[in-house]
Write an enzyme that holds these catalytic residues in place. Structure first.
Site, PDB file in Angstrom:
ATOM      1  CG  HIS A   1      -2.399  -0.718  15.118  1.00  0.00           C
ATOM      2  ND1 HIS A   1      -3.749  -0.811  15.371  1.00  0.00           N
ATOM      3  CD2 HIS A   1      -2.271  -0.649  13.767  1.00  0.00           C
ATOM      4  CE1 HIS A   1      -4.414  -0.808  14.226  1.00  0.00           C
ATOM      5  NE2 HIS A   1      -3.546  -0.710  13.237  1.00  0.00           N
TER       6      HIS A   1
ATOM      7  CE  LYS B   1       0.615  -2.192   9.522  1.00  0.00           C
ATOM      8  NZ  LYS B   1      -0.596  -2.475  10.355  1.00  0.00           N
TER       9      LYS B   1
ATOM     10  NE  ARG C   1      -1.991  -1.732   3.543  1.00  0.00           N
ATOM     11  CZ  ARG C   1      -2.424  -1.953   4.779  1.00  0.00           C
ATOM     12  NH1 ARG C   1      -3.652  -1.590   5.118  1.00  0.00           N
ATOM     13  NH2 ARG C   1      -1.650  -2.523   5.676  1.00  0.00           N
TER      14      ARG C   1
ATOM     15  CB  ALA D   1      -7.528  -8.692  17.351  1.00  0.00           C
ATOM     16  CB  ILE D   2      -2.299 -10.116  14.961  1.00  0.00           C
ATOM     17  CG1 ILE D   2      -0.915 -10.495  15.469  1.00  0.00           C
ATOM     18  CG2 ILE D   2      -2.260  -9.555  13.540  1.00  0.00           C
ATOM     19  CD1 ILE D   2      -0.910 -11.223  16.792  1.00  0.00           C
ATOM     20  CG  ASP D   3      -3.896  -4.469  13.777  1.00  0.00           C
ATOM     21  OD1 ASP D   3      -4.673  -4.864  14.661  1.00  0.00           O
ATOM     22  OD2 ASP D   3      -4.289  -3.948  12.713  1.00  0.00           O
TER      23      ASP D   3
ATOM     24  CB  VAL E   1      -0.583 -11.731   8.102  1.00  0.00           C
ATOM     25  CG1 VAL E   1      -0.010 -10.577   7.286  1.00  0.00           C
ATOM     26  CG2 VAL E   1       0.082 -13.046   7.691  1.00  0.00           C
ATOM     27  CB  ALA E   2       0.594  -7.376  11.889  1.00  0.00           C
TER      28      ALA E   2
ATOM     29  CB  SER F   1     -19.027 -13.773  23.352  1.00  0.00           C
ATOM     30  OG  SER F   1     -17.701 -14.218  23.534  1.00  0.00           O
TER      31      SER F   1
ATOM     32  CB  SER G   1     -12.275  -3.159   9.960  1.00  0.00           C
ATOM     33  OG  SER G   1     -11.463  -2.546  10.936  1.00  0.00           O
TER      34      SER G   1
END
Length: 372
Positions: free
Chosen positions: A96, A75, A15, A268-270, A298-299, A220, A134
């Protein structure tokens, strides 16, 4: 204002912070735009297109970081980039920070004014600059999970949609927000047996109305989550706490009850990840296995579909970039409290409460630094 856009250097990140069309808009407002040579190659945008838009092409990132008043990226800045940031400079990108103490420390040391896309707000507490990525990541999570389920990639060897006479795969989506909704749409579209978990009754009602009988919804809690995960072929982690580290909802102990070769995709890894066994991976080496369970973490997932992602991102980031450039960041934030919510670090201060609390810094309200 002189605005710079360096080439992204994170692993397989294609990107770019500004499209040629966005550069043209900034130039039309009287600003000078510097683009690192080759920055747009990942989206099929040549240097010539940026020149036609009125931008200046510079070789390498050094002059951009050294001479531009605002840096526009996608990023979070990598260590070599952070070392080039300076006091008074505006950094406008995804950050983040909550799960990234090293980056936070470097930004504080640099004195930069750091505005995070992911915490800029909109009406009804929405996150409009995070939403398009997202959407992309949610849809990609099913593609990535379907691939990881293939036996050659360590998975169970399950086709999500099944075939006549064979049951479809079971997909569990944890979180019914933008990521979860888009993941569920893709899973349902493939014909998978899809269940969405969330703790908000209104979210569950909305999802139930939308999907009708095509997807199931469950509240949940620990018991329901454990049962759903045990039955799943593919689990999508789609939990978000704005600006804060993601809660670790699936523990390592829970993995022992899962089917061998099942797949976890942690979108949600980032923000640190919502599975206890998650750690960031790259497009070069996207998966690893823990206790027989395949993890895809993968972030920068949207970087793989760079053209779609970049244009979707620029649609929402450009209006704020124009205001920052036209008015200066302080006046732009005085006029727009939604943009002010994006300020995470300013001149050595942490100005976003969730980041300060997560990493142990003193919190300085945005209102104080705007008026200082």
């Amino acid at each position: 204002m002189r605005i710079g856009c360096p080439k992204e250097i994170k692993d397989h990140e294609y990107r770019v912070g500004l499209t040629p069309e966005s550069a043209r808009e900034l130039v039309a407002h009287g600003h000078e735009v510097w683009i690192e040579s080759g920055a747009g190659e990942g989206i099929g945008a040549s240097d010539a297109e940026y020149v036609d838009a009125g931008a200046v092409i510079r070789d390498g990132p050094t002059p951009i970081f050294a001479e531009c008043e605002m840096i526009v990226k996608v990023k979070e800045p990598q260590a070599v980039e952070r070392s080039q940031l300076r006091k008074g400079q505006v950094l406008y990108t995804y950050l983040h920070l909550a799960p990234d103490p090293a980056q936070t420390a470097d930004l504080l040391k640099s004195g930069v004014t750091a505005i995070a896309y992911e915490t800029v707000t909109g009406a009804n507490n929405s996150l409009p600059l995070l939403k398009p990525m997202s959407q992309v990541a949610g849809r990609m999570s099913i593609q990535a999970g379907a691939s990881a389920l293939e036996k050659a990639h360590g998975g169970r060897g399950v086709l999500l949609g099944g075939v006549p006479g064979v049951l479809p795969g079971k997909v569990v989506v944890i979180g019914g927000g933008v990521v979860g909704f888009n993941a569920a749409q893709m899973a349902v579209g493939l014909g998978a047996d899809t269940t969405i978990l969330d703790r908000d009754p209104e979210v569950l009602e909305r999802l139930g109305i939308h999907f009708e009988s095509r997807a199931k919804t469950r509240f949940s809690n620990t018991a329901n989550l454990q049962e759903a995960v045990n039955e799943a072929d593919l689990v999508i982690g789609a939990v978000l706490v704005p600006g804060a580290a993601a809660p670790r909802l699936v523990t390592r102990e829970m993995l022992t009850g899962m089917k061998p070769g099942a797949v976890l995709v942690d979108v949600a890894i980032d923000q640190g990840g919502c599975f206890e066994t998650s750690h960031p991976t790259t497009h070069s080496d996207p998966t690893y296995i823990v206790d027989g369970i395949v993890h895809y973490c993968v972030a920068n997932m949207p970087g793989a579909v760079a053209r779609t992602s970049t244009y979707a991102l620029n649609n929402v980031t450009l209006p704020h970039a124009l205001k920052i450039a036209d008015l200066g960041w302080r006046e732009a934030m005085r006029q727009n409290p939604h943009l002010a919510a994006g300020l995470n670090v300013q001149a050595g201060n942490v100005t976003y409460r969730a980041v300060a609390e997560e990493l142990g810094y003193d919190y300085v309200p945005v209102s104080e630094v705007i008026e200082s």
